[in-house]
Design a protein around this motif. Sequence first.
Motif, PDB file in Angstrom:
ATOM      1  N   GLN A  68       0.827  -1.209   0.000  1.00 14.83           N
ATOM      2  CA  GLN A  68       0.000   0.000   0.000  1.00 14.83           C
ATOM      3  C   GLN A  68       0.858   1.254   0.000  1.00 14.83           C
ATOM      4  OE1 GLN A  68      -2.680   0.344   3.389  1.00 14.83           O
ATOM      5  NE2 GLN A  68      -4.370   0.792   2.030  1.00 14.83           N
ATOM      6  N   ASN A  69       1.989   1.205   0.683  1.00 21.20           N
ATOM      7  CA  ASN A  69       2.931   2.319   0.737  1.00 21.20           C
ATOM      8  C   ASN A  69       4.316   1.819   0.348  1.00 21.20           C
ATOM      9  OD1 ASN A  69       1.255   4.578   2.180  1.00 21.20           O
ATOM     10  ND2 ASN A  69       0.887   2.728   3.373  1.00 21.20           N
ATOM     11  N   ALA A  70       5.226   2.751   0.172  1.00 18.91           N
ATOM     12  CA  ALA A  70       6.598   2.398  -0.210  1.00 18.91           C
ATOM     13  C   ALA A  70       7.527   2.529   0.985  1.00 18.91           C
ATOM     14  CB  ALA A  70       7.075   3.276  -1.361  1.00 18.91           C
ATOM     15  N   GLY A  71       7.111   2.010   2.127  1.00 17.60           N
ATOM     16  CA  GLY A  71       7.930   2.092   3.323  1.00 17.60           C
ATOM     17  C   GLY A  71       7.077   2.287   4.556  1.00 17.60           C
ATOM     18  N   PHE A  72       7.754   2.406   5.682  1.00 14.08           N
ATOM     19  CA  PHE A  72       7.072   2.560   6.967  1.00 14.08           C
ATOM     20  C   PHE A  72       7.070   4.022   7.385  1.00 14.08           C
ATOM     21  CE2 PHE A  72       7.261   2.959  11.588  1.00 14.08           C
ATOM     22  CZ  PHE A  72       6.170   2.194  11.984  1.00 14.08           C
ATOM     23  N   VAL A  73       5.943   4.468   7.931  1.00 15.55           N
ATOM     24  CA  VAL A  73       5.853   5.788   8.541  1.00 15.55           C
ATOM     25  C   VAL A  73       5.270   5.634   9.941  1.00 15.55           C
ATOM     26  CG1 VAL A  73       5.608   7.005   6.347  1.00 15.55           C
ATOM     27  CG2 VAL A  73       3.564   6.208   7.538  1.00 15.55           C
ATOM     28  N   LYS A  74       5.480   6.617  10.760  1.00 17.42           N
ATOM     29  CA  LYS A  74       5.060   6.577  12.158  1.00 17.42           C
ATOM     30  C   LYS A  74       3.560   6.320  12.279  1.00 17.42           C
ATOM     31  CE  LYS A  74       4.675   9.618  16.198  1.00 17.42           C
ATOM     32  NZ  LYS A  74       4.933  10.975  16.713  1.00 17.42           N
ATOM     33  N   ASP A  75       3.209   5.342  13.141  1.00 12.16           N
ATOM     34  CA  ASP A  75       1.810   5.020  13.452  1.00 12.16           C
ATOM     35  C   ASP A  75       0.976   4.769  12.197  1.00 12.16           C
ATOM     36  OD1 ASP A  75       2.289   5.267  16.188  1.00 12.16           O
ATOM     37  OD2 ASP A  75       1.829   7.407  16.183  1.00 12.16           O
ATOM     38  N   MET A  76       1.533   4.057  11.228  1.00  8.95           N
ATOM     39  CA  MET A  76       0.838   3.882   9.957  1.00  8.95           C
ATOM     40  C   MET A  76      -0.358   2.939  10.064  1.00  8.95           C
ATOM     41  SD  MET A  76       3.455   1.523   7.691  1.00  8.95           S
ATOM     42  CE  MET A  76       2.599   2.052   6.218  1.00  8.95           C
ATOM     43  N   SER A  77      -0.452   2.160  11.122  1.00  9.09           N
ATOM     44  CA  SER A  77      -1.635   1.303  11.275  1.00  9.09           C
ATOM     45  C   SER A  77      -2.888   2.118  11.580  1.00  9.09           C
ATOM     46  CB  SER A  77      -1.403   0.267  12.371  1.00  9.09           C
ATOM     47  OG  SER A  77      -1.014   0.882  13.577  1.00  9.09           O
ATOM     48  N   ALA A  78      -2.734   3.275  12.219  1.00  8.00           N
ATOM     49  CA  ALA A  78      -3.810   4.268  12.383  1.00  8.00           C
ATOM     50  C   ALA A  78      -5.109   3.676  12.933  1.00  8.00           C
ATOM     51  CB  ALA A  78      -4.087   4.966  11.056  1.00  8.00           C
ATOM     52  N   GLY A  79      -4.989   2.797  13.916  1.00  5.91           N
ATOM     53  CA  GLY A  79      -6.173   2.255  14.567  1.00  5.91           C
ATOM     54  C   GLY A  79      -6.857   1.125  13.825  1.00  5.91           C
ATOM     55  N   ARG A  80      -6.236   0.612  12.767  1.00  3.49           N
ATOM     56  CA  ARG A  80      -6.883  -0.454  12.000  1.00  3.49           C
ATOM     57  C   ARG A  80      -7.063  -1.733  12.828  1.00  3.49           C
ATOM     58  NH1 ARG A  80      -3.687   2.133   8.049  1.00  3.49           N
ATOM     59  NH2 ARG A  80      -4.858   2.764   6.204  1.00  3.49           N
ATOM     60  N   GLY A  81      -6.148  -1.977  13.760  1.00  6.85           N
ATOM     61  CA  GLY A  81      -6.292  -3.157  14.605  1.00  6.85           C
ATOM     62  C   GLY A  81      -7.554  -3.101  15.453  1.00  6.85           C
ATOM     63  N   PHE A  82      -7.901  -1.918  15.931  1.00  7.93           N
ATOM     64  CA  PHE A  82      -9.104  -1.770  16.745  1.00  7.93           C
ATOM     65  C   PHE A  82     -10.366  -1.851  15.878  1.00  7.93           C
ATOM     66  CE2 PHE A  82      -5.765   0.666  18.978  1.00  7.93           C
ATOM     67  CZ  PHE A  82      -5.666  -0.144  20.106  1.00  7.93           C
ATOM     68  N   ILE A  83     -10.296  -1.302  14.650  1.00  6.32           N
ATOM     69  CA  ILE A  83     -11.435  -1.429  13.746  1.00  6.32           C
ATOM     70  C   ILE A  83     -11.633  -2.897  13.368  1.00  6.32           C
ATOM     71  CG2 ILE A  83     -12.310  -0.825  11.462  1.00  6.32           C
ATOM     72  CD1 ILE A  83     -11.070   1.861  11.722  1.00  6.32           C
ATOM     73  N   ALA A  84     -10.522  -3.638  13.217  1.00  8.27           N
ATOM     74  CA  ALA A  84     -10.628  -5.067  12.918  1.00  8.27           C
ATOM     75  C   ALA A  84     -11.326  -5.809  14.053  1.00  8.27           C
ATOM     76  CB  ALA A  84      -9.240  -5.653  12.675  1.00  8.27           C
ATOM     77  N   LEU A  85     -11.033  -5.434  15.294  1.00  8.38           N
ATOM     78  CA  LEU A  85     -11.737  -6.030  16.430  1.00  8.38           C
ATOM     79  C   LEU A  85     -13.228  -5.703  16.384  1.00  8.38           C
ATOM     80  CD1 LEU A  85      -9.358  -5.505  19.491  1.00  8.38           C
ATOM     81  CD2 LEU A  85     -10.087  -7.680  18.503  1.00  8.38           C
TER      82      LEU A  85
END
Length: 323
Positions: free
Chosen positions: A227-244
């Motif tokens: 999706q991106n060309a590398g890692f940036v700070k806090d890139m998950s942006a709460g997706r783990g909680f939305i997945a829950l």
Amino acid sequence: MEFVNDLINILNSTIRVSVPLLLACLAGLYSERAGVFDIGLEGKMLAGAFAGAAAAAVYGSAWVGLGMGVLVSVALALVHGFSSITHRGNQIVSGVAINFIAAGSTIILGQAWFNQGGRTPSLPPEGRFGAITLPFANELRGVPVIGQLYSGLLSGHSLLAYVAFLAVPFTWWVLFRTRFGLRLRAVGENPAAVDTAGISVTWLRYRAVICTGILTGLAGCYMSLSQNAGFVKDMSAGRGFIALAALIFAKWRPVPAMFACLLFGFLDAMAIRYQGIALPMIGKIPVQFMQALPYVLTVILLAGFIGKAIPPRAGGVPYVKER
């Protein structure tokens, strides 16, 4: 025709945004079906994204990055298992600790290793998973509707996106058509009965958290290597909680989980596409409102439209073997 193109573009964005949600949701499905509540999906995704991007930047290989991302995520999953299964610790506290560790360590290590403010260097093409063009997609591009759907919606995604959606029927088959799945569901409902049958509750739950680690590692690597060309700070942006939230919305079933993730992905895609639009008699909608809309609607859906969601009976409860 323009409407069809706009609709395909939105649905295409929906699929891309939904992939990490879907992988994380299936990851939580394995662990929670086994009775291990895992609020640390966010942290494992973030750690997997950083490890994958860092390895891909150093070695110039997307496959090396994928392997490292999955390995780090599985290691954190085993830490959670060691805390909550072996030592019967509080599963919520363990998951929150993993989230904090991942959020802080990725920034510190990124700055120490690459000196780019916690980011990794931009990845070369060989360090990323590029889009895959399905057979005859270019030839069918001009065919109305069917050709547009095939070439513009089904084709053009990365390998990890196809793996995510293929994981849905595979997970259904594992959970409901295999001996391992039967035992996994049983250990989440009545671990004492499983133990009485001579099956190790501990080993079953460890295998479940290992599956969780693999899938969250794939989710993190999708974000940083595709999706991106590398890692940036806090890139998950709460997706783990939305997945829950999607997992609860789907009532711990794989196929409804896919549709729940697609729903949340659609809301996110709409928010991204229509930022700053002007509505009659209302005017221009603030960007912040559109960005918050998926999260607000997530809360509304969970609060009033899913009915009573009953989790596995042994979920979150450490198992103490009777002597």
